[in-house]
Design a protein around this motif. Structure first.
Motif, PDB file in Angstrom:
ATOM      1  N   TYR A 203       0.801  -1.167   0.093  1.00 22.99           N
ATOM      2  CA  TYR A 203      -0.138  -0.005  -0.049  1.00 22.99           C
ATOM      3  C   TYR A 203       0.883   1.284   0.013  1.00 22.99           C
ATOM      4  O   TYR A 203       0.395   2.532  -0.153  1.00 22.99           O
ATOM      5  CB  TYR A 203      -1.018  -0.002   1.328  1.00 22.99           C
ATOM      6  N   LEU A 204       2.262   1.520   0.029  1.00 21.03           N
ATOM      7  CA  LEU A 204       2.882   2.319  -0.064  1.00 21.03           C
ATOM      8  C   LEU A 204       3.846   2.199  -1.132  1.00 21.03           C
ATOM      9  O   LEU A 204       4.491   1.556  -1.655  1.00 21.03           O
ATOM     10  CB  LEU A 204       3.903   2.368   1.405  1.00 21.03           C
ATOM     11  N   MET A 205       4.156   3.527  -1.590  1.00 21.66           N
ATOM     12  CA  MET A 205       5.266   3.853  -2.767  1.00 21.66           C
ATOM     13  C   MET A 205       6.002   5.022  -2.435  1.00 21.66           C
ATOM     14  O   MET A 205       5.401   5.955  -1.775  1.00 21.66           O
ATOM     15  CB  MET A 205       4.680   3.875  -4.051  1.00 21.66           C
ATOM     16  N   ILE A 206       7.249   5.203  -3.042  1.00 24.26           N
ATOM     17  CA  ILE A 206       8.037   6.574  -2.718  1.00 24.26           C
ATOM     18  C   ILE A 206       7.831   7.151  -4.128  1.00 24.26           C
ATOM     19  O   ILE A 206       8.378   6.339  -5.229  1.00 24.26           O
ATOM     20  CB  ILE A 206       9.263   6.064  -2.094  1.00 24.26           C
ATOM     21  N   ASP A 207       7.747   8.262  -4.393  1.00 26.01           N
ATOM     22  CA  ASP A 207       7.984   8.999  -5.550  1.00 26.01           C
ATOM     23  C   ASP A 207       9.164   9.678  -5.514  1.00 26.01           C
ATOM     24  O   ASP A 207       9.457  10.635  -4.595  1.00 26.01           O
ATOM     25  CB  ASP A 207       6.804  10.317  -5.708  1.00 26.01           C
ATOM     26  N   LEU A 208      10.256   9.333  -6.285  1.00 27.04           N
ATOM     27  CA  LEU A 208      11.658   9.480  -6.082  1.00 27.04           C
ATOM     28  C   LEU A 208      11.548  11.031  -6.754  1.00 27.04           C
ATOM     29  O   LEU A 208      12.841  11.646  -6.276  1.00 27.04           O
ATOM     30  CB  LEU A 208      12.429   8.509  -6.879  1.00 27.04           C
ATOM     31  N   ASN A 209      10.795  11.641  -7.404  1.00 27.66           N
ATOM     32  CA  ASN A 209      10.986  12.961  -7.863  1.00 27.66           C
ATOM     33  C   ASN A 209      10.559  13.875  -6.924  1.00 27.66           C
ATOM     34  O   ASN A 209      11.467  14.948  -6.752  1.00 27.66           O
ATOM     35  CB  ASN A 209      10.001  13.133  -9.269  1.00 27.66           C
TER      36      ASN A 209
ATOM     37  N   GLU B 277      10.151  12.920  -3.792  1.00 31.02           N
ATOM     38  CA  GLU B 277      10.732  12.532  -2.223  1.00 31.02           C
ATOM     39  C   GLU B 277       9.658  12.458  -1.411  1.00 31.02           C
ATOM     40  O   GLU B 277       9.685  12.950  -0.257  1.00 31.02           O
ATOM     41  CB  GLU B 277      11.899  13.091  -1.964  1.00 31.02           C
ATOM     42  N   ARG B 278       8.352  11.752  -1.636  1.00 33.20           N
ATOM     43  CA  ARG B 278       7.342  11.814  -0.951  1.00 33.20           C
ATOM     44  C   ARG B 278       6.806  10.339  -0.813  1.00 33.20           C
ATOM     45  O   ARG B 278       7.017   9.439  -1.833  1.00 33.20           O
ATOM     46  CB  ARG B 278       6.232  12.895  -1.344  1.00 33.20           C
ATOM     47  N   TRP B 279       6.182  10.020   0.277  1.00 31.39           N
ATOM     48  CA  TRP B 279       5.595   8.729   0.384  1.00 31.39           C
ATOM     49  C   TRP B 279       4.094   9.005   0.062  1.00 31.39           C
ATOM     50  O   TRP B 279       3.449   9.914   0.362  1.00 31.39           O
ATOM     51  CB  TRP B 279       5.474   8.360   1.980  1.00 31.39           C
ATOM     52  N   LEU B 280       3.438   7.984  -0.868  1.00 34.61           N
ATOM     53  CA  LEU B 280       2.134   7.930  -1.160  1.00 34.61           C
ATOM     54  C   LEU B 280       1.711   6.784  -1.116  1.00 34.61           C
ATOM     55  O   LEU B 280       2.208   5.736  -1.101  1.00 34.61           O
ATOM     56  CB  LEU B 280       2.274   8.079  -2.863  1.00 34.61           C
ATOM     57  N   CYS B 281       0.283   6.908  -0.879  1.00 39.43           N
ATOM     58  CA  CYS B 281      -0.783   5.588  -1.003  1.00 39.43           C
ATOM     59  C   CYS B 281      -0.944   5.308  -2.296  1.00 39.43           C
ATOM     60  O   CYS B 281      -1.169   5.855  -3.169  1.00 39.43           O
ATOM     61  CB  CYS B 281      -2.195   5.962  -0.167  1.00 39.43           C
ATOM     62  N   ARG B 282      -0.602   3.858  -2.388  1.00 38.01           N
ATOM     63  CA  ARG B 282      -0.563   3.157  -3.781  1.00 38.01           C
ATOM     64  C   ARG B 282      -2.323   3.108  -4.088  1.00 38.01           C
ATOM     65  O   ARG B 282      -2.383   2.624  -5.377  1.00 38.01           O
ATOM     66  CB  ARG B 282       0.182   1.793  -3.688  1.00 38.01           C
ATOM     67  N   ILE B 283      -3.181   3.135  -3.474  1.00 38.94           N
ATOM     68  CA  ILE B 283      -4.634   3.059  -3.628  1.00 38.94           C
ATOM     69  C   ILE B 283      -5.293   4.622  -4.137  1.00 38.94           C
ATOM     70  O   ILE B 283      -5.941   4.406  -5.249  1.00 38.94           O
ATOM     71  CB  ILE B 283      -5.363   2.634  -2.455  1.00 38.94           C
ATOM     72  N   CYS B 284      -4.804   5.601  -3.426  1.00 41.12           N
ATOM     73  CA  CYS B 284      -5.806   6.613  -3.776  1.00 41.12           C
ATOM     74  C   CYS B 284      -4.618   7.766  -4.223  1.00 41.12           C
ATOM     75  O   CYS B 284      -5.156   9.118  -4.535  1.00 41.12           O
ATOM     76  CB  CYS B 284      -6.537   7.046  -2.456  1.00 41.12           C
ATOM     77  N   GLY B 285      -3.318   7.833  -3.575  1.00 42.39           N
ATOM     78  CA  GLY B 285      -2.364   8.711  -3.919  1.00 42.39           C
ATOM     79  C   GLY B 285      -2.039   9.773  -2.949  1.00 42.39           C
ATOM     80  O   GLY B 285      -1.309  10.877  -3.087  1.00 42.39           O
ATOM     81  N   HIS B 286      -2.742   9.460  -1.588  1.00 39.84           N
ATOM     82  CA  HIS B 286      -2.639  10.489  -0.481  1.00 39.84           C
ATOM     83  C   HIS B 286      -1.081  10.573  -0.490  1.00 39.84           C
ATOM     84  O   HIS B 286      -0.351   9.671  -0.339  1.00 39.84           O
ATOM     85  CB  HIS B 286      -3.322   9.806   0.629  1.00 39.84           C
ATOM     86  N   ASP B 287      -0.620  11.784   0.170  1.00 35.93           N
ATOM     87  CA  ASP B 287       0.807  12.183   0.071  1.00 35.93           C
ATOM     88  C   ASP B 287       0.959  12.062   1.728  1.00 35.93           C
ATOM     89  O   ASP B 287       0.302  12.540   2.574  1.00 35.93           O
ATOM     90  CB  ASP B 287       1.016  13.347  -0.389  1.00 35.93           C
ATOM     91  N   PHE B 288       1.613  11.266   2.384  1.00 39.84           N
ATOM     92  CA  PHE B 288       2.164  10.837   3.841  1.00 39.84           C
ATOM     93  C   PHE B 288       3.221  11.592   4.325  1.00 39.84           C
ATOM     94  O   PHE B 288       3.425  11.662   5.456  1.00 39.84           O
ATOM     95  CB  PHE B 288       2.424   9.520   3.887  1.00 39.84           C
ATOM     96  N   GLY B 289       3.937  12.186   3.377  1.00 43.14           N
ATOM     97  CA  GLY B 289       5.074  13.165   3.920  1.00 43.14           C
ATOM     98  C   GLY B 289       6.402  12.758   3.285  1.00 43.14           C
ATOM     99  O   GLY B 289       6.414  12.081   2.167  1.00 43.14           O
ATOM    100  N   SER B 290       7.322  13.291   3.710  1.00 40.75           N
ATOM    101  CA  SER B 290       8.843  13.280   3.190  1.00 40.75           C
ATOM    102  C   SER B 290       9.185  11.680   3.379  1.00 40.75           C
ATOM    103  O   SER B 290       9.058  11.175   4.516  1.00 40.75           O
ATOM    104  CB  SER B 290       9.739  14.110   4.094  1.00 40.75           C
ATOM    105  N   ALA B 291       9.539  11.376   2.260  1.00 45.26           N
ATOM    106  CA  ALA B 291      10.251   9.855   2.268  1.00 45.26           C
ATOM    107  C   ALA B 291      11.479   9.817   2.892  1.00 45.26           C
ATOM    108  O   ALA B 291      12.064   8.772   3.070  1.00 45.26           O
ATOM    109  CB  ALA B 291      10.509   9.338   0.617  1.00 45.26           C
ATOM    110  N   ARG B 292      12.028  10.909   3.349  1.00 46.96           N
ATOM    111  CA  ARG B 292      13.216  10.963   4.110  1.00 46.96           C
ATOM    112  C   ARG B 292      12.924  10.869   5.761  1.00 46.96           C
ATOM    113  O   ARG B 292      13.890  10.742   6.813  1.00 46.96           O
ATOM    114  CB  ARG B 292      14.051  12.147   3.924  1.00 46.96           C
ATOM    115  N   ASP B 293      11.388  10.621   5.879  1.00 43.66           N
ATOM    116  CA  ASP B 293      11.292  10.327   7.132  1.00 43.66           C
ATOM    117  C   ASP B 293      10.038   9.356   7.190  1.00 43.66           C
ATOM    118  O   ASP B 293      10.011   8.453   6.265  1.00 43.66           O
ATOM    119  CB  ASP B 293      10.387  11.825   7.838  1.00 43.66           C
ATOM    120  N   THR B 294       9.401   9.293   8.227  1.00 37.17           N
ATOM    121  CA  THR B 294       8.597   7.748   8.569  1.00 37.17           C
ATOM    122  C   THR B 294       7.361   8.470   7.783  1.00 37.17           C
ATOM    123  O   THR B 294       6.687   9.483   8.064  1.00 37.17           O
ATOM    124  CB  THR B 294       8.369   7.413   9.924  1.00 37.17           C
TER     125      THR B 294
END
Length: 139
Positions: free
Chosen positions: A8-14, A16-33
């Protein structure tokens, strides 16, 4: 480029954000939890693991004692998908289960030269094809 990290999680490397793989919600910086961007439900373990023995008669009932154990469930605030579950002591902060070297992840996928959403790498010469694209792209 987006890299699937869990079901259910992916990282957008461009970005650098965590995203929900279902709806695209942005969970915050991929350099953090990612957990900082989720909804957390602090559950009594007896809701999940009801006592097998009568708690009025027995001290130990084969159910985790809520004085010593809590269950944290992490949900996407947009689509409600349950992303993670963990068992922790009461009042314990959320654990950090994934921290990635984003710069190295970018470098490695650039070297691989494939789309991480369509290629799964199990090891040298053992690649399999899978559709790991975000569900929100398939609508």
């Amino acid at each position: 480029m987006r890299v699937p990290m869990t079901e259910y999680l992916m990282i957008d490397l461009n970005s650098e954000r965590w995203l929900c793989r279902i709806c695209g919600h942005d969970f915050g910086s991929a350099r953090d939890t990612y957990k900082k961007g989720t909804l957390i439900y602090d559950r009594n373990p007896e809701e999940i693991h009801p006592p097998i023995l009568d708690p009025k008669r027995y001290q130990y009932t084969f159910s985790p004692d809520p004085k010593f154990c809590r269950i944290y469930e992490y949900y996407c605030p947009t689509c409600g998908t349950q992303i993670e579950t963990e068992y922790v002591p009461p009042h314990y902060p959320p654990t950090i289960d994934m921290l990635w070297d984003i710069d190295d992840l970018k470098r490695r996928w650039k070297e691989i030269g494939e789309n991480p959403e369509t290629s799964v790498h199990y090891g040298p010469g053992e690649n399999a094809q899978a559709d790991l694209r975000a569900k929100f792209d398939k609508k």
